[in-house]
Design a protein around this motif. Sequence first.
Motif, mmCIF file in Angstrom:
data_model
loop_
_atom_site.group_PDB
_atom_site.id
_atom_site.type_symbol
_atom_site.label_atom_id
_atom_site.label_comp_id
_atom_site.label_asym_id
_atom_site.label_seq_id
_atom_site.Cartn_x
_atom_site.Cartn_y
_atom_site.Cartn_z
ATOM 1 N N PRO A 1 0.812 -1.221 0.000
ATOM 2 C CA PRO A 1 0.000 0.000 0.000
ATOM 3 C C PRO A 1 0.845 1.270 0.000
ATOM 4 C CG PRO A 1 -0.832 -1.559 1.617
ATOM 5 C CD PRO A 1 0.490 -2.074 1.144
ATOM 6 N N LEU A 2 2.010 1.220 0.633
ATOM 7 C CA LEU A 2 2.891 2.375 0.636
ATOM 8 C C LEU A 2 3.385 2.667 -0.779
ATOM 9 C CD1 LEU A 2 4.575 4.567 2.001
ATOM 10 C CD2 LEU A 2 6.288 2.822 2.550
ATOM 11 N N SER A 3 3.779 1.621 -1.499
ATOM 12 C CA SER A 3 4.243 1.807 -2.881
ATOM 13 C C SER A 3 3.127 2.377 -3.749
ATOM 14 C CB SER A 3 4.736 0.480 -3.457
ATOM 15 O OG SER A 3 5.842 -0.009 -2.719
ATOM 16 N N VAL A 4 1.898 1.892 -3.547
ATOM 17 C CA VAL A 4 0.754 2.399 -4.310
ATOM 18 C C VAL A 4 0.521 3.874 -4.003
ATOM 19 C CG1 VAL A 4 -1.736 2.228 -4.614
ATOM 20 C CG2 VAL A 4 -0.344 0.147 -4.532
ATOM 21 N N ALA A 5 0.616 4.244 -2.725
ATOM 22 C CA ALA A 5 0.398 5.638 -2.336
ATOM 23 C C ALA A 5 1.417 6.553 -2.997
ATOM 24 C CB ALA A 5 0.453 5.773 -0.817
ATOM 25 N N ILE A 6 2.687 6.111 -3.078
ATOM 26 C CA ILE A 6 3.724 6.931 -3.710
ATOM 27 C C ILE A 6 3.457 7.045 -5.216
ATOM 28 C CG2 ILE A 6 6.173 7.093 -4.238
ATOM 29 C CD1 ILE A 6 5.455 7.768 -1.339
ATOM 30 N N GLN A 7 3.031 5.965 -5.831
ATOM 31 C CA GLN A 7 2.708 6.009 -7.261
ATOM 32 C C GLN A 7 1.539 6.963 -7.524
ATOM 33 O OE1 GLN A 7 1.957 1.909 -8.289
ATOM 34 N NE2 GLN A 7 4.096 1.285 -7.970
ATOM 35 N N LEU B 1 15.892 10.523 -3.403
ATOM 36 C CA LEU B 1 14.991 11.571 -3.867
ATOM 37 C C LEU B 1 15.497 12.123 -5.186
ATOM 38 C CD1 LEU B 1 14.361 13.565 -0.562
ATOM 39 C CD2 LEU B 1 12.566 12.585 -2.012
ATOM 40 N N THR B 2 14.606 12.342 -6.125
ATOM 41 C CA THR B 2 14.951 13.029 -7.360
ATOM 42 C C THR B 2 15.014 14.534 -7.057
ATOM 43 O OG1 THR B 2 12.649 13.375 -7.986
ATOM 44 C CG2 THR B 2 13.671 11.296 -8.676
ATOM 45 N N PRO B 3 15.572 15.329 -7.963
ATOM 46 C CA PRO B 3 15.530 16.790 -7.753
ATOM 47 C C PRO B 3 14.102 17.293 -7.527
ATOM 48 C CG PRO B 3 17.079 16.252 -9.486
ATOM 49 C CD PRO B 3 16.381 14.968 -9.143
ATOM 50 N N ALA B 4 13.152 16.706 -8.270
ATOM 51 C CA ALA B 4 11.751 17.100 -8.064
ATOM 52 C C ALA B 4 11.293 16.706 -6.664
ATOM 53 C CB ALA B 4 10.861 16.443 -9.118
ATOM 54 N N GLY B 5 11.718 15.522 -6.221
ATOM 55 C CA GLY B 5 11.349 15.059 -4.890
ATOM 56 C C GLY B 5 11.936 15.934 -3.798
ATOM 57 N N GLY C 1 2.655 14.798 -11.113
ATOM 58 C CA GLY C 1 3.133 14.858 -12.486
ATOM 59 C C GLY C 1 4.635 14.845 -12.580
ATOM 60 N N ALA C 2 5.303 14.262 -11.582
ATOM 61 C CA ALA C 2 6.768 14.195 -11.583
ATOM 62 C C ALA C 2 7.203 12.982 -10.776
ATOM 63 C CB ALA C 2 7.374 15.463 -10.988
ATOM 64 N N ARG C 3 8.350 12.398 -11.145
ATOM 65 C CA ARG C 3 8.895 11.285 -10.381
ATOM 66 C C ARG C 3 9.600 11.852 -9.158
ATOM 67 N NH1 ARG C 3 12.262 9.853 -13.633
ATOM 68 N NH2 ARG C 3 14.272 9.918 -12.523
ATOM 69 N N LEU C 4 9.271 11.326 -7.993
ATOM 70 C CA LEU C 4 9.795 11.876 -6.747
ATOM 71 C C LEU C 4 10.932 11.031 -6.176
ATOM 72 C CD1 LEU C 4 6.364 12.787 -5.093
ATOM 73 C CD2 LEU C 4 7.876 14.277 -6.417
ATOM 74 N N PHE C 5 10.999 9.743 -6.547
ATOM 75 C CA PHE C 5 12.040 8.855 -6.037
ATOM 76 C C PHE C 5 12.660 8.075 -7.187
ATOM 77 C CE2 PHE C 5 9.115 9.190 -2.389
ATOM 78 C CZ PHE C 5 10.002 9.575 -1.397
ATOM 79 N N ASP C 6 13.952 7.815 -7.049
ATOM 80 C CA ASP C 6 14.627 6.843 -7.900
ATOM 81 C C ASP C 6 14.885 5.598 -7.052
ATOM 82 O OD1 ASP C 6 14.812 8.211 -10.314
ATOM 83 O OD2 ASP C 6 16.607 9.314 -9.661
ATOM 84 N N ARG C 7 14.540 4.428 -7.624
ATOM 85 C CA ARG C 7 14.748 3.161 -6.913
ATOM 86 C C ARG C 7 15.578 2.241 -7.815
ATOM 87 N NH1 ARG C 7 8.973 0.976 -4.989
ATOM 88 N NH2 ARG C 7 10.320 -0.504 -3.861
#
Length: 292
Positions: free
Chosen positions: A31-37, A57-61, A44-50
């Motif tokens: 559920p945590l992964s779903v919430a982040i997605q 954290l990405t620069p946007a994150g 409208g931006a990627r917040l994490f790199d995995r």
Amino acid sequence: MEFRHLRCFLAVAEELHFGRAAQRLAISQPPLSVAIQQLEATVGARLFDRDSKGVRLTPAGQAFRSRATQLLAQAEDACALAREVQAGEVGRLRLGFVGSTLFHGLSAWLQAFQAAHPKVEVIVVELNSQDQIDALLAQELDLGLLHTDRLPPALACEPLYAEPFLACLPADHPLAGEARIALADLSDEPFILFSRKGSPEYHARIVDICRQQGFYPRLQHEGRHWLSVVSLVAQGLGVSLVPAAFERAGVQGARFRPLTQALAPSSVFAAWRRDGANPLRETFLAARPARP
């Protein structure tokens, strides 16, 4: 966007590990992964790199993190404020009072209340009973401390305290040295009464007290506040019948004497509008001393 999404984001941003973040939030990892997605889709931006090296954290994150922290803090402040308002711990209370309450513990009541409730702003204004009734009806006051319980249907009240009436005489009056006096002994004196316009019921009550003692008071002057009445008496312009609290006012030139007759006391009531609850009003009334 939901606040739960922000809480999930900040947990991952601080832990940089989905498993630890899920444990911290007391939820499972899926559920945590779903919430982040869902949050990334909304933003409208990627917040994490995995990747195999972990979570970053990405620069946007990184940019989003500071604003998300502020948003959650503001939301928590708003919730805390709402709870404090509901509990009568914050806000503004507009309080009207008649002058006698100043000499019957109102100042100590206010000081104790403000010390216990520092986030409450209390605005106090001295008004006669009729002016307080008008202000309550016009929603210009939240609570009034007044001398009458004869109120319009829109207002409710409860008694606060009662005190005896005393004769108020100039210091050089022939009866000023007596331990007690009969009210009828003042029948030929000019009287200074509380304004009929300021409190019709109170004015009429004092006139009725005199009539019960066999005379109609010879009205010389009227005052809109009791201290004005006492001051006029002190200047030798007449006599009066006043609530006992004014003996503590310290007006030079006035003498106060108990009466030989047993009279109905002077009462003070708390009054408010019936429509709508007011937590601050309830908190203030609950904080009053046993004998204000």
